[in-house]
Design a protein around this motif. Structure first.
Motif, PDB file in Angstrom:
ATOM      1  N   SER A  51       0.803  -1.232   0.000  1.00 54.64           N
ATOM      2  CA  SER A  51       0.000   0.000   0.000  1.00 54.64           C
ATOM      3  C   SER A  51       0.836   1.283   0.000  1.00 54.64           C
ATOM      4  CB  SER A  51      -0.931   0.025   1.218  1.00 54.64           C
ATOM      5  OG  SER A  51      -0.195   0.246   2.411  1.00 54.64           O
ATOM      6  N   THR A  77       2.723   2.803  -2.084  1.00 55.01           N
ATOM      7  CA  THR A  77       2.716   3.653  -3.276  1.00 55.01           C
ATOM      8  C   THR A  77       1.304   4.051  -3.685  1.00 55.01           C
ATOM      9  OG1 THR A  77       2.749   1.697  -4.696  1.00 55.01           O
ATOM     10  CG2 THR A  77       4.886   2.695  -4.134  1.00 55.01           C
ATOM     11  N   THR A  78       0.314   3.738  -2.874  1.00 53.38           N
ATOM     12  CA  THR A  78      -1.068   4.083  -3.175  1.00 53.38           C
ATOM     13  C   THR A  78      -1.422   5.441  -2.579  1.00 53.38           C
ATOM     14  OG1 THR A  78      -2.003   3.059  -1.181  1.00 53.38           O
ATOM     15  CG2 THR A  78      -1.657   1.619  -3.113  1.00 53.38           C
ATOM     16  N   GLN A  79      -2.623   5.915  -2.882  1.00 51.93           N
ATOM     17  CA  GLN A  79      -3.101   7.191  -2.341  1.00 51.93           C
ATOM     18  C   GLN A  79      -3.286   7.144  -0.826  1.00 51.93           C
ATOM     19  OE1 GLN A  79      -3.600  10.137  -3.694  1.00 51.93           O
ATOM     20  NE2 GLN A  79      -3.064   9.536  -5.780  1.00 51.93           N
ATOM     21  N   ARG A  80      -3.530   5.953  -0.286  1.00 52.11           N
ATOM     22  CA  ARG A  80      -3.759   5.803   1.154  1.00 52.11           C
ATOM     23  C   ARG A  80      -2.862   4.715   1.719  1.00 52.11           C
ATOM     24  NH1 ARG A  80      -9.491   7.444   2.917  1.00 52.11           N
ATOM     25  NH2 ARG A  80      -8.624   6.525   4.790  1.00 52.11           N
ATOM     26  N   PRO A  81      -1.558   5.005   1.844  1.00 53.55           N
ATOM     27  CA  PRO A  81      -0.649   3.983   2.375  1.00 53.55           C
ATOM     28  C   PRO A  81      -0.984   3.656   3.828  1.00 53.55           C
ATOM     29  CG  PRO A  81       0.469   6.088   2.198  1.00 53.55           C
ATOM     30  CD  PRO A  81      -0.890   6.267   1.578  1.00 53.55           C
TER      31      PRO A  81
END
Length: 184
Positions: free
Chosen positions: A93, A95-99
């Protein structure tokens, strides 16, 4: 009456500020000097290499029992619920918008887990856990994050040898005494 009280307070403050001895030079008379023995009692940080780890050991099975008793009220029964920070999950997670910054997704060194639990947990009684309990809780949380298997016993040798999933995603610290890798 109130104004007279304020005027007196104001005059006292002005007198204090204009006194002949600067405030910083006046001895405060607070506390005592810390002795070397006192400082040593609080010198409990565990570095990446784990050289400071105490003797002891613990397994995930032992840690699970302790976790339910001492940690679940704040971190949830599986470490994923909260209300306090989530400890388990989050892999993939970052590298996602919501790590989701958890032990298994973000932490660089397994020794950091021991250090934090030992010094700061449980929240209502920090520093109250014995080394065996801390090793066991670390084993449980590392197992719950898929970092170690359930049969791994953690101790001062095995804990620093664990390679965390996100270990290589940090910028190295250029200071020679801080940025060294465990075992190097």
């Amino acid at each position: 009456m109130f104004e007279q009280g304020l005027a007196g307070l104001h005059a006292g403050i002005i007198f204090w500020c204009l006194s002949s001895t600067p405030v910083a030079a006046q001895p405060l008379g607070l506390g005592t000097s810390a002795s070397a023995d006192f400082v040593a009692q609080w010198d409990i940080a565990i570095g990446p290499r784990g050289e400071e780890l105490p003797p002891g050991q613990g397994s995930a099975a032992e840690g699970q029992r302790l976790y339910v008793q001492r940690c679940a009220m704040c971190h949830g029964i599986t470490g994923r619920e909260g209300p306090d920070p989530v400890l388990v999950g989050g892999q993939g997670s970052l590298t996602t918008q919501r790590p989701l910054l958890t032990i298994g997704s973000f932490w660089r060194y397994a020794t950091t887990l021991y250090d934090y639990i030992y010094r700061a947990m449980p929240f209502n009684a920090p520093g109250s856990l014995e080394p065996d309990e801390v090793y066991a809780l670390a084993a449980y949380l590392l197992n719950a994050n898929g970092v170690i298997d359930r049969t791994t016993v953690l101790d001062r040798e095995t804990l620093p040898a664990i390679v965390m999933p996100n270990r290589d995603q940090f910028y190295p610290d250029p200071r020679p005494d801080v940025g060294a890798q465990p075992g190097s």
